[in-house]
Motif scaffolding. Structure first.
Motif, mmCIF file in Angstrom:
data_model
loop_
_atom_site.group_PDB
_atom_site.id
_atom_site.type_symbol
_atom_site.label_atom_id
_atom_site.label_comp_id
_atom_site.label_asym_id
_atom_site.label_seq_id
_atom_site.Cartn_x
_atom_site.Cartn_y
_atom_site.Cartn_z
ATOM 1 N N LEU A 120 28.689 31.518 49.308
ATOM 2 C CA LEU A 120 30.094 31.620 49.706
ATOM 3 C C LEU A 120 30.229 31.482 51.219
ATOM 4 C CD1 LEU A 120 33.061 32.183 49.042
ATOM 5 C CD2 LEU A 120 32.557 34.618 49.228
ATOM 6 N N THR A 136 32.478 31.312 44.106
ATOM 7 C CA THR A 136 33.493 32.269 43.649
ATOM 8 C C THR A 136 33.372 32.505 42.145
ATOM 9 O OG1 THR A 136 35.087 30.436 43.545
ATOM 10 C CG2 THR A 136 35.156 31.839 45.489
ATOM 11 N N TYR A 146 36.598 41.076 42.677
ATOM 12 C CA TYR A 146 37.204 40.021 43.494
ATOM 13 C C TYR A 146 37.462 40.474 44.928
ATOM 14 C CZ TYR A 146 41.823 42.265 43.457
ATOM 15 O OH TYR A 146 42.867 43.134 43.662
ATOM 16 N N PRO A 149 34.449 39.213 47.625
ATOM 17 C CA PRO A 149 34.581 37.898 48.264
ATOM 18 C C PRO A 149 35.893 37.725 49.027
ATOM 19 C CG PRO A 149 34.770 37.726 45.862
ATOM 20 C CD PRO A 149 34.295 39.099 46.168
ATOM 21 N N LYS A 188 39.448 33.453 38.382
ATOM 22 C CA LYS A 188 38.454 32.661 39.109
ATOM 23 C C LYS A 188 39.146 31.516 39.850
ATOM 24 C CE LYS A 188 34.990 33.641 35.558
ATOM 25 N NZ LYS A 188 34.135 33.052 34.488
ATOM 26 N N LEU A 191 40.869 33.030 42.960
ATOM 27 C CA LEU A 191 39.945 33.334 44.053
ATOM 28 C C LEU A 191 39.474 32.049 44.721
ATOM 29 C CD1 LEU A 191 38.372 35.454 45.642
ATOM 30 C CD2 LEU A 191 36.565 35.298 43.907
ATOM 31 N N TYR A 192 39.130 31.069 43.915
ATOM 32 C CA TYR A 192 38.726 29.760 44.454
ATOM 33 C C TYR A 192 39.838 29.159 45.301
ATOM 34 C CZ TYR A 192 38.273 24.633 44.183
ATOM 35 O OH TYR A 192 38.258 23.286 44.467
#
Length: 604
Positions: A120, A136, A146, A149, A188, A191-192
């Motif tokens: 990351l 991620t 979460y 990150p 996901k 977050l990405y």
């Protein structure tokens, strides 16, 4: 295939020496086995970059090169020369009685969470979308919360962007805010989305060199607040940062620090099209996810946007043909950055319970700025708190989006959007501090709603509760809503479908998940991501005005139902206006997901 110990028989040694390489499959894992410089090496055949077969690559001078994108790997350990490629997994080999054996299940030296955390950081530093996607996804699959990150990206985004808090960090904060409203797979994606925008925002930017706090914690709060505002006013970024960092370092409460920031952010109306206050609000919201310990680093990233902001009181739209600034100055106390007039009004309404008078929304959405300002001043005089008054203005701003006429220029979607997200930021800020300065934010937002009145001409109809009752199953309505996002120009249809979903008794949780999925599969821009997050926040605040049975507690039931629906209708229409997109980010996300699962990406 013969088995001995943890090793599996692969190929006769003389055959491997003659061919130089071979492909074997062990327990479903494809292995590329090489004989090079008298040594036997085995690696995962799938290139970690995009999954192409490494057995078809070139081995020379101890380096394995993938022919598709020319990723290079040190053959003995699998480490890559190219940060965008990731390391390839290697496997222990042995030769026994002229036969090559490979252990397909070696112990991992680095746990998955540590591996993906390192990747990351590389993805952020190099602005590598695929690496960000894989890391991620990998972190969440490894059970990492979460928030971890998110904290990494926040720290990176504030440290490595000289121009301070920007769109990338705001998107990251918005995605953290809606995380619980999404399906697990879409978390996901969220977050990405947040992390890749931070990486993109920081690409090519010089780092930000921090100013230290003052070497004292004895500066009185009011003086520190005054210093900070004065530094921002004269665009002194270094002085402002030292004041703000001192407020955090000296142990001032979150509410006190928020008062300092929001006071400066409202000393001039609608700074930088509303982005400055919105950035500030999102920064505080982000700290709710990662912890106040990062406040010094994160909040000082707001200084640059504050000191470089464009000021609406210097714009002709706020001065001509009606001098809105003069109207505001009269209420504020003779100056656009004053609060004495507001303090006097608030003192008159102290200890008085306020309820919105009939017709307030019509006034806020009307075309008489003096009536709007007078109505707000009367509300403060009658006991309206900053939060209560902000709730009224943000509903009017959401209504502007819900009623946006599609005959207007496409770019004007962002005009009404900015008013909505600014008003939402004001509303959220009033829940963090009761600073009197936030009344100015409410008045400023109302003036922006007034300035946007022509964008509701002609006005798109907002369905009233019951207007779209069809008797269909809610799931069928949501399926059609997603299909609507697949076609251009289905703006009004999207709004009607959201109204129909409510009329069919649909669960708002399912609506949120559908809207979230529709958003995150697209290459949604900054404003669209913001718009959905603001709509969800406003829905939640309206929904909170019910008791355990769902009955309205402080508002008429019909009006409460409108308050719940309007932001969701508004964001569905906004999304439909901006979809579909190329979905390039979704392609990257899909590739990363399959690579992390060990699936074949490219097959003959």
């Amino acid at each position: 295939m013969a088995t001995t110990d943890d090793f599996r028989e692969i190929v006769p040694l003389d055959e491997l020496e003659a061919e130089g390489r071979t492909l074997a499959s062990v327990d479903g894992t494809p292995l590329a086995v090489f004989h090079h410089e008298g040594e036997i090496r085995a690696v995962d055949d799938r290139c970690p970059h995009m999954g192409f077969p490494l057995v078809e690559g070139t081995v020379d001078d101890g380096i394995l090169t993938c022919h598709w994108h020319h990723a290079r790997f040190e053959l003995s350990c699998g480490d890559t020369f190219d940060p965008w490629a990731d390391d390839v997994r290697t496997y222990p080999t042995e030769v026994r009685d002229g036969t090559v054996y490979v252990n397909p299940n070696p112990s991992r030296e680095v746990p998955p969470d540590e591996h993906w955390a390192g990747r990351l950081e590389t993805g952020l530093e190099e602005n590598l979308r695929l690496v960000v996607a894989k890391s991620t996804i990998g972190l969440l699959d490894a059970g990492v919360d979460y928030r971890v990150p998110t904290a990494t990206a926040l720290e990176f985004g504030t440290r490595y962007r000289e121009s301070g808090w920007g769109r990338g960090l705001t998107i990251l904060g918005c995605m953290a805010n809606v995380m619980d409203d999404l399906e697990p797979r879409d978390r996901k994606r969220a977050l990405y989305t947040g992390v890749r925008h931070v990486a993109s925002d920081c690409a090519g930017e010089p780092p930000r060199f921090e100013q230290p706090s003052f070497s004292t914690d004895e500066v009185a709060f009011d003086r520190l607040k005054s210093w900070f505002r004065d530094c921002v006013e004269v665009r002194d970024r270094d002085g402002a940062e030292r004041c703000l960092r001192t407020a955090v370092a000296s142990g001032r409460s979150e509410g006190e620090v928020a008062e300092i920031v929001f006071a400066a952010a409202t000393d001039h109306p609608y700074l930088s099209t509303g982005h400055v206050l919105d950035f500030a609000n999102t920064a505080f919201e982000s700290l709710e996810h990662v912890g106040w310990a990062q406040a010094g680093e994160i909040l000082t990233g707001l200084v640059e946007p504050l000191v470089t902001a464009s000021r609406s009181d210097e714009r002709s739209a706020w001065r001509r043909p009606v001098d809105l600034v003069a109207l505001l100055e009269e209420v504020y106390g003779g100056d656009i950055s004053a609060t004495s007039g507001l303090e006097e009004l608030a003192s008159e309404g102290a200890e008085t319970a306020w309820a919105p008078p009939d017709g307030l929304q019509e006034t806020l959405l009307g075309d008489d700025p003096e009536a709007i300002v007078d109505a707000l001043a009367d509300a403060v005089r009658s006991g309206a708190t900053t939060e209560e008054l902000a709730a009224e203005v943000v509903h009017a701003a959401a209504t502007r989006v819900a009623r946006f006429g599609t005959a207007n220029e496409f770019g004007d979607w962002d005009t009404v959007h900015h008013a909505f997200t600014y008003a939402n930021a004001v509303h959220q800020s009033t829940r963090r501090t009761d600073a009197v300065e936030l009344y100015r934010g409410v008045f400023d937002a109302a003036c922006k709603v007034y300035l946007d009145r022509f964008l509701n001409t002609p006005s798109a109809p907002v369905p009233e509760p019951g207007d779209e009752a069809s008797g269909r199953e809610p799931d069928a309505v949501l399926e059609e809503l997603l299909e609507t996002f697949d076609a251009e120009g289905k703006v009004n249809a999207a709004g009607r479908l959201v109204a129909e979903f409510f009329d069919c008794g649909g669960d708002p949780t399912a609506l949120k998940r559908t809207l979230g999925h529709g958003l995150l599969r697209e290459d949604a821009d900054f404003h669209t991501l913001q718009n959905l997050e603001a709509a969800f926040r406003q829905f939640d605040l309206a929904d909170a005005r019910t008791d355990e049975r769902g009955d309205a507690v402080d508002i008429a039931p019909a009006e409460l139902e409108r308050r719940r629906r309007v932001p969701m209708i508004a964001t569905a229409r906004y999304m439909a206006a901006h979809f579909p997109t190329r979905r390039e980010a979704e392609q990257t996300f899909s590739i990363a997901t399959r690579l992390n699962r060990g699936e074949a990406i490219h097959e003959d």
